[in-house]
Design an enzyme around this catalytic site. Structure first.
Site, PDB file in Angstrom:
ATOM      1  N   ASP A  29       0.861  -1.173   0.000  1.00 13.32           N
ATOM      2  CA  ASP A  29       0.000   0.000   0.000  1.00 13.32           C
ATOM      3  C   ASP A  29       0.913   1.245   0.000  1.00 13.32           C
ATOM      4  O   ASP A  29       1.786   1.356   0.871  1.00 13.32           O
ATOM      5  CB  ASP A  29      -0.858  -0.040   1.277  1.00 13.32           C
ATOM      6  CG  ASP A  29      -1.794   1.156   1.399  1.00 13.32           C
ATOM      7  OD1 ASP A  29      -1.602   2.139   0.646  1.00 13.32           O
ATOM      8  OD2 ASP A  29      -2.690   1.105   2.255  1.00 13.32           O
ATOM      9  N   GLU A  79      30.068   5.415   6.205  1.00  8.94           N
ATOM     10  CA  GLU A  79      30.015   3.977   6.417  1.00  8.94           C
ATOM     11  C   GLU A  79      29.832   3.275   5.080  1.00  8.94           C
ATOM     12  O   GLU A  79      29.508   2.098   5.020  1.00  8.94           O
ATOM     13  CB  GLU A  79      28.907   3.604   7.403  1.00  8.94           C
ATOM     14  CG  GLU A  79      27.537   4.104   7.029  1.00  8.94           C
ATOM     15  CD  GLU A  79      26.485   3.694   8.035  1.00  8.94           C
ATOM     16  OE1 GLU A  79      26.320   2.494   8.264  1.00  8.94           O
ATOM     17  OE2 GLU A  79      25.809   4.586   8.584  1.00  8.94           O
ATOM     18  N   CYS A 111      26.167   5.637  11.364  1.00 11.51           N
ATOM     19  CA  CYS A 111      25.641   6.979  11.052  1.00 11.51           C
ATOM     20  C   CYS A 111      26.143   8.057  12.010  1.00 11.51           C
ATOM     21  O   CYS A 111      25.796   9.228  11.865  1.00 11.51           O
ATOM     22  CB  CYS A 111      24.117   6.957  11.060  1.00 11.51           C
ATOM     23  SG  CYS A 111      23.446   5.697   9.995  1.00 11.51           S
ATOM     24  N   HIS A 233      18.676  12.128  13.978  1.00 10.18           N
ATOM     25  CA  HIS A 233      19.131  11.260  12.882  1.00 10.18           C
ATOM     26  C   HIS A 233      17.856  10.654  12.277  1.00 10.18           C
ATOM     27  O   HIS A 233      17.028  10.093  12.999  1.00 10.18           O
ATOM     28  CB  HIS A 233      20.050  10.154  13.423  1.00 10.18           C
ATOM     29  CG  HIS A 233      20.270   9.069  12.417  1.00 10.18           C
ATOM     30  ND1 HIS A 233      20.735   9.330  11.145  1.00 10.18           N
ATOM     31  CD2 HIS A 233      20.058   7.721  12.459  1.00 10.18           C
ATOM     32  CE1 HIS A 233      20.813   8.200  10.461  1.00 10.18           C
ATOM     33  NE2 HIS A 233      20.393   7.210  11.240  1.00 10.18           N
ATOM     34  N   LYS A 242       8.822   9.090  15.913  1.00 12.90           N
ATOM     35  CA  LYS A 242       8.793   8.296  17.156  1.00 12.90           C
ATOM     36  C   LYS A 242       9.678   8.953  18.208  1.00 12.90           C
ATOM     37  O   LYS A 242       9.366   8.930  19.396  1.00 12.90           O
ATOM     38  CB  LYS A 242       9.277   6.871  16.883  1.00 12.90           C
ATOM     39  CG  LYS A 242       8.294   6.071  16.046  1.00 12.90           C
ATOM     40  CD  LYS A 242       8.778   4.659  15.811  1.00 12.90           C
ATOM     41  CE  LYS A 242       7.810   3.939  14.887  1.00 12.90           C
ATOM     42  NZ  LYS A 242       8.104   2.537  14.687  1.00 12.90           N
TER      43      LYS A 242
HETATM   44  N1  CAA Z   1      -0.652   3.113   6.067  1.00 14.71           N
HETATM   45  C1  CAA Z   1       0.016   3.731   7.074  1.00 14.71           C
HETATM   46  N2  CAA Z   1       0.976   3.090   7.827  1.00 14.71           N
HETATM   47  C2  CAA Z   1       1.271   1.807   7.512  1.00 14.71           C
HETATM   48  C3  CAA Z   1       0.626   1.127   6.454  1.00 14.71           C
HETATM   49  C4  CAA Z   1      -0.388   1.818   5.729  1.00 14.71           C
HETATM   50  N3  CAA Z   1      -1.034   1.243   4.715  1.00 14.71           N
HETATM   51  N4  CAA Z   1       1.129  -0.137   6.407  1.00 14.71           N
HETATM   52  C5  CAA Z   1       2.097  -0.215   7.367  1.00 14.71           C
HETATM   53  N5  CAA Z   1       2.165   0.950   8.033  1.00 14.71           N
HETATM   54  C6  CAA Z   1       3.075   1.307   9.141  1.00 14.71           C
HETATM   55  C7  CAA Z   1       3.244   0.205  10.175  1.00 14.71           C
HETATM   56  O1  CAA Z   1       2.180   0.206  11.104  1.00 14.71           O
HETATM   57  C8  CAA Z   1       4.582   0.593  10.772  1.00 14.71           C
HETATM   58  O2  CAA Z   1       4.385   1.666  11.664  1.00 14.71           O
HETATM   59  P1  CAA Z   1       5.131   1.687  13.090  1.00 14.71           P
HETATM   60  O3  CAA Z   1       6.621   1.664  12.804  1.00 14.71           O
HETATM   61  O4  CAA Z   1       4.689   2.953  13.705  1.00 14.71           O
HETATM   62  O5  CAA Z   1       4.710   0.452  13.802  1.00 14.71           O
HETATM   63  C9  CAA Z   1       5.352   1.165   9.586  1.00 14.71           C
HETATM   64  O6  CAA Z   1       4.381   1.448   8.582  1.00 14.71           O
HETATM   65  C10 CAA Z   1       6.373   0.205   8.990  1.00 14.71           C
HETATM   66  O7  CAA Z   1       5.703  -0.982   8.708  1.00 14.71           O
HETATM   67  P2  CAA Z   1       6.356  -2.377   9.098  1.00 14.71           P
HETATM   68  O8  CAA Z   1       6.775  -2.353  10.521  1.00 14.71           O
HETATM   69  O9  CAA Z   1       5.461  -3.457   8.644  1.00 14.71           O
HETATM   70  O10 CAA Z   1       7.634  -2.274   8.142  1.00 14.71           O
HETATM   71  P3  CAA Z   1       8.685  -3.314   7.721  1.00 14.71           P
HETATM   72  O11 CAA Z   1       8.587  -4.577   8.464  1.00 14.71           O
HETATM   73  O12 CAA Z   1       8.573  -3.420   6.256  1.00 14.71           O
HETATM   74  O13 CAA Z   1      10.090  -2.615   8.135  1.00 14.71           O
HETATM   75  C11 CAA Z   1      11.777  -1.100   8.835  1.00 14.71           C
HETATM   76  C12 CAA Z   1      10.293  -1.266   8.482  1.00 14.71           C
HETATM   77  C13 CAA Z   1      12.136  -2.004  10.008  1.00 14.71           C
HETATM   78  C14 CAA Z   1      12.049   0.329   9.217  1.00 14.71           C
HETATM   79  C15 CAA Z   1      12.636  -1.487   7.591  1.00 14.71           C
HETATM   80  O14 CAA Z   1      12.362  -0.599   6.555  1.00 14.71           O
HETATM   81  C16 CAA Z   1      14.137  -1.497   7.867  1.00 14.71           C
HETATM   82  O15 CAA Z   1      14.683  -2.505   8.317  1.00 14.71           O
HETATM   83  N6  CAA Z   1      14.846  -0.377   7.555  1.00 14.71           N
HETATM   84  C17 CAA Z   1      16.279  -0.256   7.761  1.00 14.71           C
HETATM   85  C18 CAA Z   1      16.673  -0.155   9.213  1.00 14.71           C
HETATM   86  C19 CAA Z   1      16.482   1.220   9.811  1.00 14.71           C
HETATM   87  O16 CAA Z   1      16.343   2.219   9.141  1.00 14.71           O
HETATM   88  N7  CAA Z   1      16.517   1.268  11.147  1.00 14.71           N
HETATM   89  C20 CAA Z   1      16.394   2.529  11.854  1.00 14.71           C
HETATM   90  C21 CAA Z   1      17.135   2.519  13.153  1.00 14.71           C
HETATM   91  S1  CAA Z   1      18.860   2.143  12.849  1.00 14.71           S
HETATM   92  C22 CAA Z   1      19.528   3.628  12.364  1.00 14.71           C
HETATM   93  O17 CAA Z   1      18.964   4.654  12.571  1.00 14.71           O
HETATM   94  C23 CAA Z   1      20.829   3.640  11.650  1.00 14.71           C
HETATM   95  C24 CAA Z   1      20.562   3.741  10.187  1.00 14.71           C
HETATM   96  O18 CAA Z   1      20.570   4.825   9.631  1.00 14.71           O
HETATM   97  C25 CAA Z   1      20.283   2.515   9.464  1.00 14.71           C
END
Ligand code: CAA
Length: 387
Positions: A29, A79, A111, A233, A242
């Site tokens: 979506d 990185e 980062c 960040h 959040k």
């Molecule tokens: N409408 C609105 N919201 C929706 C939706 C819809 N149709 N469908 C899903 N969502 C929301 C979910 O409810 C969820 O919200 P919350 O986080 O508030 O719970 C959000 O969208 C994401 O959905 P999922 O949890 O299902 O997403 P995912 O399993 O596909 O993974 C992620 C999300 C974990 C961020 C993934 O993209 C990821 O691994 N990213 C890389 C890691 C990252 O960025 N980590 C951040 C911390 S580490 C860091 O900061 C260092 C760095 O730079 C990497």
């Protein structure tokens, strides 16, 4: 003596991908990416740009001729470096035409690298107030096609000139920091894509924020309303949402609403660029400065830096008198002039950047950046200045 950021420059490629279109191709979506992740566009970095050219292009926005003799320290936080030995800073100092009586090196802690550089530069200027330091955060965020991390990719660089009596922001006191050996995100040698424990990483980010913010409050007697606004960040902008929600959770409703509203200015650019790892916090800061209409001299901004692995740091900077004169609107123009590419084109570029062949020559005619990667000559990267 005030020490801080005298000027700040940003660069990303001229190509972007529409996140709603990527979501459709991945059978998601679109609102998951647009609202759930908080990303609208993602910068796509072509083969003619790497962290050296991104860093040099960002620095060239702020390194004017009169600074050539004053800068004697260049630190690059990254990185996604392209050499296991030689630092990106050595290339960048040469591309910019800086003098040879200079220190150049690269820092790595996910980062957090640019923040480490910024804090080192602050200490350096403290004892060498007549000098200037250039601190760059440059990265290309890569998780892999069709992975959960894919919508949180991006790339670009932020360059900051650190000096005494800065024209933009001055450090306000010291930082609080927190480190722990955590496996939330890593990239083993030889891998071009990051490994990540996605959900865990998002929790560690917030856990570290709670440590450094509580420590900051205890150490300096600070309260939320001391800060006009915050910059975080932003690996993807929902993570920052959040973070601000965490900080304001115990405040009255109208205070919460005000900080949530202010947060929007700090994520405007990141929403349309994506993750640039080391530079993300500073792109958020630039976004806040260029898009907020509520900031004034002496306002305090709280900054939260997070680098997986993991390191967190919280510190404050104050806007100095006349700070508006430094904000030229260059970033807004750069982002407005980009060209949209299709998901197919993005995938093609993505695949092409996984491997660099020895003696490969690149077509730079479509890349109008000042600095580009022109060829690989027997494993040596050859960069050129186009104008
Ligand atoms: N409408 C609105 N919201 C929706 C939706 C819809 N149709 N469908 C899903 N969502 C929301 C979910 O409810 C969820 O919200 P919350 O986080 O508030 O719970 C959000 O969208 C994401 O959905 P999922 O949890 O299902 O997403 P995912 O399993 O596909 O993974 C992620 C999300 C974990 C961020 C993934 O993209 C990821 O691994 N990213 C890389 C890691 C990252 O960025 N980590 C951040 C911390 S580490 C860091 O900061 C260092 C760095 O730079 C990497």
């Amino acid at each position: 003596m005030k020490i801080g950021i005298d000027n700040i420059g940003f660069y990303t490629s001229n190509l972007f991908l529409d996140m709603a279109k990527l979501a459709k191709k991945r059978n998601e979506d679109p609102n998951k990416y647009l609202i759930g992740i908080g990303q609208e566009k993602m910068a796509v970095i072509p083969k003619t740009q790497d962290i050296v050219t991104l860093g040099a292009n960002a620095a060239s926005q702020i390194v004017t001729d009169d600074l050539m003799d004053e800068i004697d320290l260049v630190i690059v936080g990254t990185e996604s470096g392209m050499d296991n030995s030689k630092s990106a800073a050595a290339y960048i100092a040469n591309l910019l035409g800086l003098k040879n009586s200079i220190r150049t090196f690269e820092i790595k802690q996910a980062c957090y690298g640019a923040t480490a550089g910024l804090q080192m530069a602050k200490d350096y200027i403290q004892i060498h107030p007549d000098k200037k330091a250039l601190v760059i955060g440059a990265d290309i965020a890569k998780y892999g096609l069709k992975t959960k991390g894919e919508p949180t990719q991006g790339g670009g660089a932020v360059a900051m000139l650190v000096s005494a009596n800065p024209k933009l922001l001055a450090f306000d006191g010291d930082s609080t920091y927190y480190a722990e050996d955590v496996m939330d995100f890593w990239r083993p040698l030889g891998y071009s894509e990051a490994k990540v424990d996605g959900k865990f990483s998002t929790n560690v980010y917030l856990d570290f924020l709670s440590h450094v913010y509580a420590d900051y409050q205890d150490t300096y007697g600070a309260k939320l309303t001391d800060f006009a606004s915050f910059a975080f960040h932003l690996p993807y902008t929902k993570q920052g949402l959040k973070a601000i929600k965490f900080l304001i959770q115990n405040e009255p409703e109208e205070v919460q609403a005000s900080y949530l509203n202010k947060f929007e200015a700090s994520r405007k650019y990141n929403k349309i660029v994506g993750n640039l790892y080391t530079g993300s916090l500073y792109l958020s800061l630039l976004s806040l400065l260029e898009n907020a209409d509520f900031l004034k001299e002496n306002d305090k901004i709280g900054l939260y830096s997070y680098g997986s692995g993991a390191q967190g740091e919280f510190f404050a900077m104050k806007l100095v008198e006349g700070f508006q004169s430094v904000l030229t609107g260059k970033t807004k123009n750069l982002l407005a002039k980009r060209e949209e590419i299709s998901v197919e084109e993005y995938e093609k570029i993505y695949q092409s950047t996984l491997n660099y062949r020895d003696n490969e020559v690149f077509d730079v005619t479509e890349d109008h950046a000042r600095y580009v990667l022109a060829k690989i000559d027997d494993t040596k990267r050859i960069y050129i200045k186009q104008f």
